[in-house]
Scaffold this motif. Structure first.
Motif, PDB file in Angstrom:
ATOM      1  N   GLN A 224       8.796   7.721   1.278  1.00  0.00           N
ATOM      2  CA  GLN A 224       7.570   8.245   1.875  1.00  0.00           C
ATOM      3  C   GLN A 224       7.686   9.742   2.202  1.00  0.00           C
ATOM      4  O   GLN A 224       8.766  10.324   2.203  1.00  0.00           O
ATOM      5  CB  GLN A 224       7.207   7.445   3.128  1.00  0.00           C
ATOM      6  CG  GLN A 224       6.777   6.018   2.810  1.00  0.00           C
ATOM      7  CD  GLN A 224       6.112   5.322   3.969  1.00  0.00           C
ATOM      8  OE1 GLN A 224       6.413   5.562   5.135  1.00  0.00           O
ATOM      9  NE2 GLN A 224       5.187   4.420   3.652  1.00  0.00           N
ATOM     10  N   GLN A 225       6.503  10.320   2.472  1.00  0.00           N
ATOM     11  CA  GLN A 225       6.385  11.736   2.820  1.00  0.00           C
ATOM     12  C   GLN A 225       6.077  11.841   4.312  1.00  0.00           C
ATOM     13  O   GLN A 225       5.095  11.268   4.792  1.00  0.00           O
ATOM     14  CB  GLN A 225       5.257  12.392   2.024  1.00  0.00           C
ATOM     15  CG  GLN A 225       5.375  12.225   0.522  1.00  0.00           C
ATOM     16  CD  GLN A 225       6.547  12.984  -0.054  1.00  0.00           C
ATOM     17  OE1 GLN A 225       6.731  14.172   0.235  1.00  0.00           O
ATOM     18  NE2 GLN A 225       7.365  12.310  -0.854  1.00  0.00           N
ATOM     19  N   VAL A 226       6.910  12.565   5.044  1.00  0.00           N
ATOM     20  CA  VAL A 226       6.781  12.667   6.506  1.00  0.00           C
ATOM     21  C   VAL A 226       6.681  14.138   6.903  1.00  0.00           C
ATOM     22  O   VAL A 226       7.414  14.977   6.380  1.00  0.00           O
ATOM     23  CB  VAL A 226       7.987  12.016   7.215  1.00  0.00           C
ATOM     24  CG1 VAL A 226       7.890  12.198   8.726  1.00  0.00           C
ATOM     25  CG2 VAL A 226       8.085  10.537   6.852  1.00  0.00           C
ATOM     26  N   LEU A 227       5.780  14.426   7.831  1.00  0.00           N
ATOM     27  CA  LEU A 227       5.683  15.760   8.423  1.00  0.00           C
ATOM     28  C   LEU A 227       6.107  15.682   9.880  1.00  0.00           C
ATOM     29  O   LEU A 227       5.484  14.983  10.683  1.00  0.00           O
ATOM     30  CB  LEU A 227       4.250  16.291   8.323  1.00  0.00           C
ATOM     31  CG  LEU A 227       3.961  17.632   9.031  1.00  0.00           C
ATOM     32  CD1 LEU A 227       4.821  18.752   8.455  1.00  0.00           C
ATOM     33  CD2 LEU A 227       2.483  17.984   8.938  1.00  0.00           C
ATOM     34  N   ASP A 228       7.185  16.388  10.201  1.00  0.00           N
ATOM     35  CA  ASP A 228       7.651  16.513  11.586  1.00  0.00           C
ATOM     36  C   ASP A 228       7.029  17.797  12.130  1.00  0.00           C
ATOM     37  O   ASP A 228       7.556  18.891  11.948  1.00  0.00           O
ATOM     38  CB  ASP A 228       9.180  16.564  11.611  1.00  0.00           C
ATOM     39  CG  ASP A 228       9.751  16.581  13.027  1.00  0.00           C
ATOM     40  OD1 ASP A 228       8.967  16.479  13.990  1.00  0.00           O
ATOM     41  OD2 ASP A 228      10.981  16.707  13.161  1.00  0.00           O
ATOM     42  N   LEU A 229       5.885  17.645  12.775  1.00  0.00           N
ATOM     43  CA  LEU A 229       5.059  18.778  13.179  1.00  0.00           C
ATOM     44  C   LEU A 229       5.508  19.299  14.546  1.00  0.00           C
ATOM     45  O   LEU A 229       5.748  18.506  15.456  1.00  0.00           O
ATOM     46  CB  LEU A 229       3.599  18.318  13.231  1.00  0.00           C
ATOM     47  CG  LEU A 229       2.518  19.331  13.576  1.00  0.00           C
ATOM     48  CD1 LEU A 229       2.552  20.505  12.618  1.00  0.00           C
ATOM     49  CD2 LEU A 229       1.155  18.656  13.535  1.00  0.00           C
ATOM     50  N   ALA A 230       5.607  20.630  14.657  1.00  0.00           N
ATOM     51  CA  ALA A 230       6.198  21.236  15.856  1.00  0.00           C
ATOM     52  C   ALA A 230       7.573  20.623  16.088  1.00  0.00           C
ATOM     53  O   ALA A 230       7.964  20.321  17.211  1.00  0.00           O
ATOM     54  CB  ALA A 230       5.298  21.052  17.078  1.00  0.00           C
ATOM     55  N   GLY A 231       8.298  20.468  14.983  1.00  0.00           N
ATOM     56  CA  GLY A 231       9.547  19.712  14.986  1.00  0.00           C
ATOM     57  C   GLY A 231      10.737  20.433  15.558  1.00  0.00           C
ATOM     58  O   GLY A 231      11.810  19.835  15.722  1.00  0.00           O
ATOM     59  N   GLY A 232      10.580  21.716  15.844  1.00  0.00           N
ATOM     60  CA  GLY A 232      11.613  22.450  16.562  1.00  0.00           C
ATOM     61  C   GLY A 232      12.987  22.372  15.929  1.00  0.00           C
ATOM     62  O   GLY A 232      13.190  22.768  14.784  1.00  0.00           O
ATOM     63  N   THR A 233      13.931  21.823  16.666  1.00  0.00           N
ATOM     64  CA  THR A 233      15.325  21.811  16.218  1.00  0.00           C
ATOM     65  C   THR A 233      15.671  20.600  15.358  1.00  0.00           C
ATOM     66  O   THR A 233      16.842  20.392  15.036  1.00  0.00           O
ATOM     67  CB  THR A 233      16.274  21.878  17.425  1.00  0.00           C
ATOM     68  OG1 THR A 233      16.033  20.768  18.283  1.00  0.00           O
ATOM     69  CG2 THR A 233      16.070  23.165  18.210  1.00  0.00           C
ATOM     70  N   GLY A 234      14.683  19.798  14.990  1.00  0.00           N
ATOM     71  CA  GLY A 234      14.873  18.830  13.919  1.00  0.00           C
ATOM     72  C   GLY A 234      15.508  17.498  14.266  1.00  0.00           C
ATOM     73  O   GLY A 234      15.983  16.803  13.365  1.00  0.00           O
ATOM     74  N   ASP A 235      15.519  17.087  15.531  1.00  0.00           N
ATOM     75  CA  ASP A 235      16.091  15.785  15.886  1.00  0.00           C
ATOM     76  C   ASP A 235      15.444  14.650  15.087  1.00  0.00           C
ATOM     77  O   ASP A 235      16.124  13.798  14.516  1.00  0.00           O
ATOM     78  CB  ASP A 235      15.899  15.501  17.380  1.00  0.00           C
ATOM     79  CG  ASP A 235      16.929  16.217  18.244  1.00  0.00           C
ATOM     80  OD1 ASP A 235      17.851  16.812  17.661  1.00  0.00           O
ATOM     81  OD2 ASP A 235      16.800  16.181  19.471  1.00  0.00           O
ATOM     82  N   LEU A 236      14.113  14.637  15.068  1.00  0.00           N
ATOM     83  CA  LEU A 236      13.400  13.568  14.367  1.00  0.00           C
ATOM     84  C   LEU A 236      13.501  13.737  12.858  1.00  0.00           C
ATOM     85  O   LEU A 236      13.574  12.745  12.125  1.00  0.00           O
ATOM     86  CB  LEU A 236      11.937  13.533  14.812  1.00  0.00           C
ATOM     87  CG  LEU A 236      11.721  13.065  16.243  1.00  0.00           C
ATOM     88  CD1 LEU A 236      10.266  13.260  16.660  1.00  0.00           C
ATOM     89  CD2 LEU A 236      12.108  11.604  16.409  1.00  0.00           C
ATOM     90  N   THR A 237      13.510  14.971  12.385  1.00  0.00           N
ATOM     91  CA  THR A 237      13.668  15.213  10.948  1.00  0.00           C
ATOM     92  C   THR A 237      14.953  14.579  10.434  1.00  0.00           C
ATOM     93  O   THR A 237      14.972  13.965   9.358  1.00  0.00           O
ATOM     94  CB  THR A 237      13.665  16.723  10.656  1.00  0.00           C
ATOM     95  OG1 THR A 237      12.360  17.258  10.926  1.00  0.00           O
ATOM     96  CG2 THR A 237      14.004  17.000   9.202  1.00  0.00           C
ATOM     97  N   ALA A 238      16.034  14.718  11.185  1.00  0.00           N
ATOM     98  CA  ALA A 238      17.319  14.136  10.769  1.00  0.00           C
ATOM     99  C   ALA A 238      17.214  12.622  10.621  1.00  0.00           C
ATOM    100  O   ALA A 238      17.718  12.041   9.648  1.00  0.00           O
ATOM    101  CB  ALA A 238      18.400  14.493  11.780  1.00  0.00           C
TER     102      ALA A 238
END
Length: 252
Positions: A66-80
């Motif tokens: 899937q394609q996910v956008l981590d918006l206002a994702g800052g330092t990327g905790d959720l992106t990881a």
């Protein structure tokens, strides 16, 4: 119209400022705190922010490919976390308006070896630079209250979601257990700025944090805003007595 918009007012914490001033002031806050952002999250929430984020991930429904956008994702905790969930065939976009936060996030993720399925975009949530119907899931974690035009951002998010896609908003909200209010206010307005002064050398930014939480729409108002933007099946889940709430809505 552009000149008129420059003089329209909004809130920066408890202060009334022009919308242009707020954008600059929020930018200054996050330029200041970027280097210590992760450490301060752990200190000021006693590590509980990790549980809140884990709950959000569980309710995201994100799957491989899937394609996910981590918006206002800052330092990327959720992106990881999402990078592992979507796998090699999926993609996660870490987006933030603040270049200092984005630089910290990019460095952190690359140091962890997270490279192939993550991309980085610096942009404004009010005018997302993506085509229509791109993302399966968009999450904004502790970022919505800093956006000046929240209604514009919600409509922009709706546009770039795929039909059937979902938005998750993890944000500080309105405390439900009133006997805790005095303790919560004491911590927010007196203890938190002192921690910010000692650790991040910046008390004012964490004073703004406490004020911005109080000015943010409560659970029901935010739900109504999502419905007005077109989202369906909107629901929210209170955590830690409503200090934080997770809102979820779908694009049908």
């Amino acid at each position: 119209m552009a000149d008129e918009n420059k003089h329209e007012t909004t809130y920066f914490g408890f202060r009334t400022v022009t919308k242009d001033q707020k954008a600059l002031m929020v930018a200054d806050v996050f330029h200041s705190v970027a280097a210590k952002y992760d450490l301060m999250n752990d200190l000021m929430s006693f590590g509980i922010h990790r549980i809140w984020k884990r709950f959000a991930i569980q309710y995201s429904g994100v799957r491989r490919g899937q394609q996910v956008l981590d918006l206002a994702g800052g330092t990327g905790d959720l992106t990881a976390k999402f990078s592992r969930l979507v796998g090699e065939q999926g993609e996660v976009v870490l987006m933030d308006i603040n270049d200092s936060m984005l630089k910290v996030g990019r460095e952190k993720l690359r140091n962890r070896g997270i490279l192939g399925n993550v991309s980085y975009v610096q942009a404004n949530a009010e005018t997302l630079p993506f085509l229509d119907d791109v993302f399966d899931c968009i999450i904004i974690s502790f970022g919505l209250r800093n956006i000046t035009e929240k209604e514009l951002a919600l409509r922009s998010i709706y546009r770039v979601l795929k039909p059937g896609g979902r938005l998750l908003i993890l944000e500080f909200s309105t405390l439900l257990f009133k006997p805790l209010k005095k303790v919560y206010d004491l911590y927010s307005f007196h203890v938190l700025p002192k921690i910010g002064a000692m650790v991040a050398r910046d008390a004012d930014s964490y004073r703004y944090l406490a004020e911005s939480i109080r000015m943010h729409p409560d659970q029901e108002i935010l739900k109504s805003m999502m419905l007005d933007a077109g989202f369906g099946s909107v629901e929210y889940f209170n955590m830690t007595c409503g200090i934080v709430a997770l809102h979820r809505g779908y694009k049908f």
